[in-house]
Design a protein around this motif. Structure first.
Motif, PDB file in Angstrom:
ATOM      1  N   GLU A 165      81.504  48.369  30.710  1.00  0.00           N
ATOM      2  CA  GLU A 165      82.428  49.480  30.517  1.00  0.00           C
ATOM      3  C   GLU A 165      81.936  50.406  29.411  1.00  0.00           C
ATOM      4  N   ARG A 166      81.702  51.677  29.782  1.00  0.00           N
ATOM      5  CA  ARG A 166      81.228  52.718  28.879  1.00  0.00           C
ATOM      6  C   ARG A 166      79.843  52.407  28.288  1.00  0.00           C
ATOM      7  N   GLN A 167      79.073  51.568  28.957  1.00  0.00           N
ATOM      8  CA  GLN A 167      77.749  51.207  28.458  1.00  0.00           C
ATOM      9  C   GLN A 167      76.665  51.515  29.479  1.00  0.00           C
ATOM     10  N   VAL A 168      75.537  52.018  28.971  1.00  0.00           N
ATOM     11  CA  VAL A 168      74.377  52.340  29.809  1.00  0.00           C
ATOM     12  C   VAL A 168      73.138  51.783  29.137  1.00  0.00           C
ATOM     13  N   SER A 169      72.377  50.988  29.876  1.00  0.00           N
ATOM     14  CA  SER A 169      71.114  50.486  29.338  1.00  0.00           C
ATOM     15  C   SER A 169      69.985  51.392  29.792  1.00  0.00           C
ATOM     16  N   VAL A 170      69.048  51.648  28.875  1.00  0.00           N
ATOM     17  CA  VAL A 170      67.842  52.422  29.168  1.00  0.00           C
ATOM     18  C   VAL A 170      66.682  51.605  28.606  1.00  0.00           C
ATOM     19  N   GLY A 171      66.030  50.833  29.465  1.00  0.00           N
ATOM     20  CA  GLY A 171      65.037  49.896  28.960  1.00  0.00           C
ATOM     21  C   GLY A 171      65.721  48.865  28.086  1.00  0.00           C
ATOM     22  N   ASP A 172      65.209  48.694  26.874  1.00  0.00           N
ATOM     23  CA  ASP A 172      65.821  47.728  25.954  1.00  0.00           C
ATOM     24  C   ASP A 172      66.826  48.390  25.017  1.00  0.00           C
ATOM     25  N   ARG A 173      67.186  49.616  25.314  1.00  0.00           N
ATOM     26  CA  ARG A 173      68.137  50.362  24.487  1.00  0.00           C
ATOM     27  C   ARG A 173      69.505  50.365  25.161  1.00  0.00           C
ATOM     28  N   LEU A 174      70.572  50.210  24.405  1.00  0.00           N
ATOM     29  CA  LEU A 174      71.928  50.219  24.949  1.00  0.00           C
ATOM     30  C   LEU A 174      72.694  51.391  24.358  1.00  0.00           C
ATOM     31  N   LEU A 175      73.172  52.263  25.237  1.00  0.00           N
ATOM     32  CA  LEU A 175      73.974  53.416  24.825  1.00  0.00           C
ATOM     33  C   LEU A 175      75.436  53.120  25.114  1.00  0.00           C
ATOM     34  N   THR A 176      76.293  53.398  24.155  1.00  0.00           N
ATOM     35  CA  THR A 176      77.728  53.186  24.334  1.00  0.00           C
ATOM     36  C   THR A 176      78.456  54.508  24.185  1.00  0.00           C
ATOM     37  N   ALA A 177      79.251  54.852  25.185  1.00  0.00           N
ATOM     38  CA  ALA A 177      80.015  56.097  25.162  1.00  0.00           C
ATOM     39  C   ALA A 177      81.413  55.840  24.631  1.00  0.00           C
ATOM     40  N   ARG A 178      81.884  56.733  23.786  1.00  0.00           N
ATOM     41  CA  ARG A 178      83.253  56.590  23.303  1.00  0.00           C
ATOM     42  C   ARG A 178      84.270  56.937  24.396  1.00  0.00           C
ATOM     43  N   HIS A 179      83.895  57.875  25.267  1.00  0.00           N
ATOM     44  CA  HIS A 179      84.872  58.357  26.243  1.00  0.00           C
ATOM     45  C   HIS A 179      84.491  58.099  27.693  1.00  0.00           C
ATOM     46  N   ALA A 180      83.278  58.443  28.110  1.00  0.00           N
ATOM     47  CA  ALA A 180      82.990  58.381  29.545  1.00  0.00           C
ATOM     48  C   ALA A 180      81.505  58.218  29.824  1.00  0.00           C
ATOM     49  N   VAL A 181      81.229  57.650  30.994  1.00  0.00           N
ATOM     50  CA  VAL A 181      79.894  57.635  31.580  1.00  0.00           C
ATOM     51  C   VAL A 181      79.973  58.445  32.870  1.00  0.00           C
ATOM     52  N   VAL A 182      79.028  59.340  33.060  1.00  0.00           N
ATOM     53  CA  VAL A 182      78.994  60.174  34.262  1.00  0.00           C
ATOM     54  C   VAL A 182      77.715  59.878  35.030  1.00  0.00           C
ATOM     55  N   VAL A 183      77.851  59.590  36.321  1.00  0.00           N
ATOM     56  CA  VAL A 183      76.693  59.358  37.178  1.00  0.00           C
ATOM     57  C   VAL A 183      76.404  60.641  37.956  1.00  0.00           C
ATOM     58  N   SER A 184      75.212  61.172  37.760  1.00  0.00           N
ATOM     59  CA  SER A 184      74.797  62.380  38.486  1.00  0.00           C
ATOM     60  C   SER A 184      73.349  62.205  38.938  1.00  0.00           C
ATOM     61  N   THR A 185      73.096  61.078  39.592  1.00  0.00           N
ATOM     62  CA  THR A 185      71.736  60.704  39.985  1.00  0.00           C
ATOM     63  C   THR A 185      71.282  61.341  41.290  1.00  0.00           C
ATOM     64  N   GLY A 186      72.135  62.134  41.926  1.00  0.00           N
ATOM     65  CA  GLY A 186      71.713  62.881  43.099  1.00  0.00           C
ATOM     66  C   GLY A 186      71.562  62.026  44.341  1.00  0.00           C
ATOM     67  N   SER A 187      70.545  62.361  45.140  1.00  0.00           N
ATOM     68  CA  SER A 187      70.328  61.668  46.400  1.00  0.00           C
ATOM     69  C   SER A 187      68.839  61.477  46.626  1.00  0.00           C
ATOM     70  N   VAL A 188      68.512  60.613  47.568  1.00  0.00           N
ATOM     71  CA  VAL A 188      67.121  60.330  47.927  1.00  0.00           C
ATOM     72  C   VAL A 188      66.983  60.430  49.436  1.00  0.00           C
ATOM     73  N   PRO A 189      65.767  60.680  49.940  1.00  0.00           N
ATOM     74  CA  PRO A 189      65.600  60.811  51.388  1.00  0.00           C
ATOM     75  C   PRO A 189      65.972  59.537  52.139  1.00  0.00           C
ATOM     76  N   PHE A 190      66.540  59.727  53.310  1.00  0.00           N
ATOM     77  CA  PHE A 190      66.835  58.617  54.210  1.00  0.00           C
ATOM     78  C   PHE A 190      65.693  58.486  55.208  1.00  0.00           C
ATOM     79  N   THR A 191      65.125  57.303  55.281  1.00  0.00           N
ATOM     80  CA  THR A 191      64.047  57.039  56.241  1.00  0.00           C
ATOM     81  C   THR A 191      64.615  56.303  57.439  1.00  0.00           C
ATOM     82  N   PRO A 192      64.498  56.868  58.632  1.00  0.00           N
ATOM     83  CA  PRO A 192      65.078  56.218  59.813  1.00  0.00           C
ATOM     84  C   PRO A 192      64.297  54.970  60.199  1.00  0.00           C
ATOM     85  N   PRO A 193      64.958  54.035  60.876  1.00  0.00           N
ATOM     86  CA  PRO A 193      64.294  52.792  61.285  1.00  0.00           C
ATOM     87  C   PRO A 193      63.407  52.995  62.513  1.00  0.00           C
ATOM     88  N   ILE A 194      62.295  53.663  62.314  1.00  0.00           N
ATOM     89  CA  ILE A 194      61.351  53.935  63.394  1.00  0.00           C
ATOM     90  C   ILE A 194      60.147  53.008  63.245  1.00  0.00           C
TER      91      ILE A 194
END
Length: 459
Positions: free
Chosen positions: A111-140
């Motif tokens: 809750e309100r924590q994000v790890s970046v490698g061996d570093r831990l970031l703690t948010a007082r209020h919020a974590v926002v995910v804005s990681t976007g999207s990645v291509p979908f590869t069809p099962p061909i």
């Protein structure tokens, strides 16, 4: 707050939160500025624009033009828009805006924590995910055994392939098919539906396909990819009708999916790889406490850069407002919510002819139970005649007859993108058609099509 994902959406979330009095850390594992800046919106439009300019010049008498584009110059200009894939300018902007940039792969650690490698970031209020999207590869069969292009390779290639097969008739497929065809590649577009851009009004795909064919693109409809293999240095795509397509490169443009597979959402009870469903303030559903938000492609609401930035402004502002305490207005159309995501999303497809649309198609409006009237017109006004000899285009407006307001507008034709914002204002503002009649279009411009649409409606 901590923002995971440093594309345009994450940048806007962080900037708005800082403006609202919070501190913000922006975590990015690739380039700050994200997909749009380096592998999507900007480089793709830079590849398309010279071809459009040349085609436009050819439609006017008395304008001296060459026979073809200079690929080296086009690619060099494209590189300038991506800053040669160097994000130092974006990092400087972020730091200048008071945002702390953290390099590395961010994962939710609690809750309100994000790890970046061996570093831990703690948010007082919020974590926002804005990681976007990645291509979908069809099962061909065999698709993982050969080298293929995704949208990234299609927008960053250093030379023009002799031939290109494009699998998929969506926005990436049609835009990149036209861009590389006009740069000199022999292009085949494979579309599983009966036309490209099948989610839009039927005439959209028909006119875009016609434009592609005129540019020398071989357009195959109603067929799907069955198997991929490497034969004599070429990629061979076997199709469902028994035929094959061979090309130097194969662009797989069959859609995208939210980038949630490896960011720790399972730790808070969510499903990796799935969209982060959220309310109109961006607050993620199914997570205890009001601390996890999502904005942009990752939430699956409206996967477009401009719509993601719209969500980002609301998310950054609402988190700051909630942090200050007191009442927060989250009613529809408040600045703190993304109401337009539901039925007023604008989009441009930058092909030639261009496609510009906002709101519902006629089919979508009917499915939503609206009693509608549809008005269709060819774009044939003084402004379009002056704009290009033989101008070809169509317009449609979908009117909610009970409220007498527009719920959807589509334009197809050369340079119609600049008509779109007027349509967006009309849809978002629910402007009655009787009042819209008094918005007089300037003469002679292509905007005069608005007058013709309203006349055809009966005003």
């Amino acid at each position: 707050m901590v923002v995971i994902g440093g594309g345009p959406v994450g940048e806007n979330v962080a900037a708005r939160a800082v403006r609202g009095g919070l501190t913000a850390a922006l975590v990015e594992h690739e380039l700050v500025g994200g997909e749009c800046s380096y592998w999507a919106c900007m480089p793709s439009k830079a590849l398309l624009r010279p071809g459009h300019a040349l085609a436009a010049a050819r439609r006017l008498p008395g304008v001296p033009v060459g026979d073809r584009l200079d690929p080296a110059a086009v690619l060099a200009r494209r590189d300038s828009f991506t800053s040669h894939w160097d994000d130092s300018g974006q990092v400087s902007w972020a730091e200048g805006a008071g945002i702390t940039v953290v390099r590395g792969h961010g994962r939710i650690a609690g809750e309100r924590q994000v790890s970046v490698g061996d570093r831990l970031l703690t948010a007082r209020h919020a974590v926002v995910v804005s990681t976007g999207s990645v291509p979908f590869t069809p099962p061909i069969e065999g698709i993982d055994t050969v080298r293929t292009w995704s949208s990234r390779e299609a927008t960053s290639a250093k030379s023009v392939p002799t031939s290109l097969a494009v699998l998929g008739g969506g926005v990436v497929g049609v835009e990149m098919a036209q861009a590389w065809a006009r740069l000199g590649a022999e292009v085949t577009l494979v579309v599983s539906q009966d036309r490209p851009l099948p989610r839009q009004e039927p005439f959209v795909g028909e006119l875009v396909a016609q434009g592609l064919v005129e540019d020398g693109v071989r357009v195959l409809t109603g067929v799907s990819g069955q198997a991929v293999s490497q034969v004599d240095g070429q990629v061979r795509l076997a199709l469902s009708d028994g035929s094959t397509v061979s090309a130097q490169e194969l662009l797989v443009a069959t859609g995208r999916r939210p980038a949630t597979a490896d960011i720790g959402v399972d730790l808070v009870g969510l499903n990796p790889g799935s969209p982060l469903t959220c309310d109109d303030t961006g607050l993620v559903e199914g997570v205890d406490g009001q601390w996890l938000y999502a904005a942009g492609d990752v939430n699956g609401r409206a996967p477009l850069t401009h719509q993601g930035k719209y969500q980002a402004r609301a998310v950054g502002d609402v988190i700051a407002a909630r942090a200050r305490g007191g009442a927060v207005d989250t009613s529809p159309w408040s600045p703190l919510v993304s109401t337009a995501d539901h039925a007023a999303v604008p989009q441009v497809v930058f092909t030639d002819p261009e496609v510009a649309f906002v709101g519902r198609t006629a089919e979508q409006a009917a499915k939503d139970g609206l009693r509608t009237r549809v008005v269709d017109l060819d774009i044939a006004v003084a402004g379009s005649s002056l704009h290009a000899d033989g101008y070809r285009g169509k317009a449609r407006m979908v009117v909610d007859e009970d409220r007498r307001v527009l719920v959807g507008v589509t334009f197809v034709g050369q340079d119609v993108a600049e008509l779109l914002h007027s349509a967006t204002v009309a849809v978002v503002g629910a402007v009655p058609v009787d009042r819209l009649w008094h918005a007089v279009p300037s003469y002679p411009t292509i905007s005069e099509v608005w007058l013709r649409l309203l006349e055809a409606y009966g005003l």
